[in-house]
Design a protein around this motif. Sequence first.
Motif, short mmCIF file in Angstrom:
data_model
loop_
_atom_site.label_atom_id
_atom_site.label_comp_id
_atom_site.label_asym_id
_atom_site.label_seq_id
_atom_site.Cartn_x
_atom_site.Cartn_y
_atom_site.Cartn_z
N ALA A 93 3.64 15.06 -1.86
CA ALA A 93 3.78 14.44 -0.54
C ALA A 93 2.43 14.26 0.13
O ALA A 93 2.14 13.20 0.73
N SER A 94 1.59 15.28 0.04
CA SER A 94 0.27 15.21 0.68
C SER A 94 -0.56 14.08 0.07
O SER A 94 -1.29 13.38 0.79
N GLU A 95 -0.46 13.90 -1.25
CA GLU A 95 -1.20 12.82 -1.90
C GLU A 95 -0.67 11.46 -1.47
O GLU A 95 -1.44 10.50 -1.25
N VAL A 96 0.65 11.35 -1.33
CA VAL A 96 1.25 10.10 -0.85
C VAL A 96 0.77 9.79 0.57
O VAL A 96 0.33 8.67 0.89
N ILE A 97 0.86 10.78 1.45
CA ILE A 97 0.46 10.59 2.84
C ILE A 97 -1.02 10.22 2.94
O ILE A 97 -1.40 9.28 3.66
N ALA A 98 -1.87 10.95 2.22
CA ALA A 98 -3.31 10.70 2.28
C ALA A 98 -3.65 9.31 1.76
O ALA A 98 -4.52 8.63 2.32
N ALA A 99 -2.96 8.88 0.69
CA ALA A 99 -3.22 7.55 0.14
C ALA A 99 -2.80 6.48 1.14
O ALA A 99 -3.51 5.48 1.34
N CYS A 100 -1.65 6.67 1.78
CA CYS A 100 -1.21 5.71 2.78
C CYS A 100 -2.17 5.68 3.96
O CYS A 100 -2.51 4.61 4.48
N ARG A 101 -2.63 6.85 4.37
CA ARG A 101 -3.57 6.92 5.49
C ARG A 101 -4.86 6.18 5.17
O ARG A 101 -5.38 5.41 6.00
N ARG A 102 -5.41 6.39 3.99
CA ARG A 102 -6.63 5.67 3.61
C ARG A 102 -6.41 4.17 3.62
O ARG A 102 -7.29 3.39 4.01
N ALA A 103 -5.22 3.75 3.19
CA ALA A 103 -4.95 2.33 3.05
C ALA A 103 -4.75 1.62 4.38
O ALA A 103 -5.13 0.45 4.53
N VAL A 104 -4.14 2.30 5.35
CA VAL A 104 -3.80 1.63 6.61
C VAL A 104 -4.75 1.95 7.74
O VAL A 104 -4.70 1.32 8.80
N GLY A 105 -5.61 2.94 7.54
CA GLY A 105 -6.58 3.28 8.58
C GLY A 105 -6.06 4.33 9.55
O GLY A 105 -4.88 4.69 9.53
N PRO A 106 -6.92 4.81 10.42
CA PRO A 106 -6.59 5.95 11.29
C PRO A 106 -5.65 5.63 12.44
O PRO A 106 -5.05 6.54 13.01
N GLU A 107 -5.52 4.36 12.82
CA GLU A 107 -4.75 4.01 14.02
C GLU A 107 -3.32 3.59 13.72
O GLU A 107 -2.52 3.42 14.65
#
Length: 353
Positions: free
Chosen positions: A187-201
């Motif tokens: 789950a953490s890898e999924v979340i982190a990958a999504c976060r990198r892809a969509v940005g911090p906002e």
Amino acid sequence: MNNFQSVEALFKPFEMGNLKLSNRIVMAPMTRNFSPNGVPGEDVAVYYRRRAENGVGLILTEGTFINHPDVASEVPAWQEDVPHLYGEEALNGWSKVVNGVHEVGGKIFSQIWHMGARGNVNDYSKQEISELVEAFEQAAVNAKKVGFDGIEIMAAHGFLIDQFFWEKTNSRNDEYGGDMVNRTRFASEVIAACRRAVGPEFPIVLRISQWKYDAYTAKLVETPEQLKHFLTPLVDAGVDIFHASIRRFWEPAFEGSDLNLSGWIKKLTGKPTITVGSVGLDADFLDFFDNGENANGKATQIGALVERLEREEFDLIAVGRALLADPDWVNKIRDGRTEELLPFTREALNTLY
């Protein structure tokens, strides 16, 4: 409940970064199977727009499939009508849904979903895990591309990510299994990958639950201390809001406190939370399916819900079947027109309006 003041807390604006909601009411994600071949059509756009124009603060879509197949020998026919979040035709359909919601001043997140391994995740190779992470990441990119205001990652109810969480379905002996923290790694890898892809906002919601569809008394964690260990890596990976799915919002998560799961998550992490569970109904959804009951659209338990919201135990309220049955539910609650609420029936499951 017969005056505006009694529900005022439900109609206070909510702000988190760039996300600004007009009230605290969220449309819960509800699978409807009205997207032939995975493509949401005009009727789906009308369905979501109608809830937005009738006062829902934030819409969470039904689960949308990422571009990765289930691990199963046969794919059930009903899955053919679950919407996709990949492919040009499906994305064009979602773009129309989003535009319609935005035209009436609404906000909408896409729930991204993989059903899982139908029992356990022990046979997934590390290569396949990497491919799954990439598929979630691409779904997040697609959601942002078509104009969604955020995403919700489905990690509840015994589906794929939850199968990694739960020790009864995860007996892996590598870095994705074993202790509780390791079981959050996927789950953490999924979340982190999504976060990198969509940005911090770009907001990321994570939906979690203790219970599973085939194990309603299941527990991921038994104590607040265990819950804190479970949540910490998920927060570190980039979750903005937690959506804790329970059967009845008024049920406490642990002995010795009346806080529900959303309340405990907010207390332990400081993150905004969404509560859910038979809001506005006189029967919970499991009773409805198990016993063939209809659930009336009464203002049942609304007073208790408002009291908890006023105490800031949680931040947002997800409403499911009541909004399925009555697109104008929010306005009727706001105006005190509870005698006009429409009941939820089995027929509502088969009607898109």
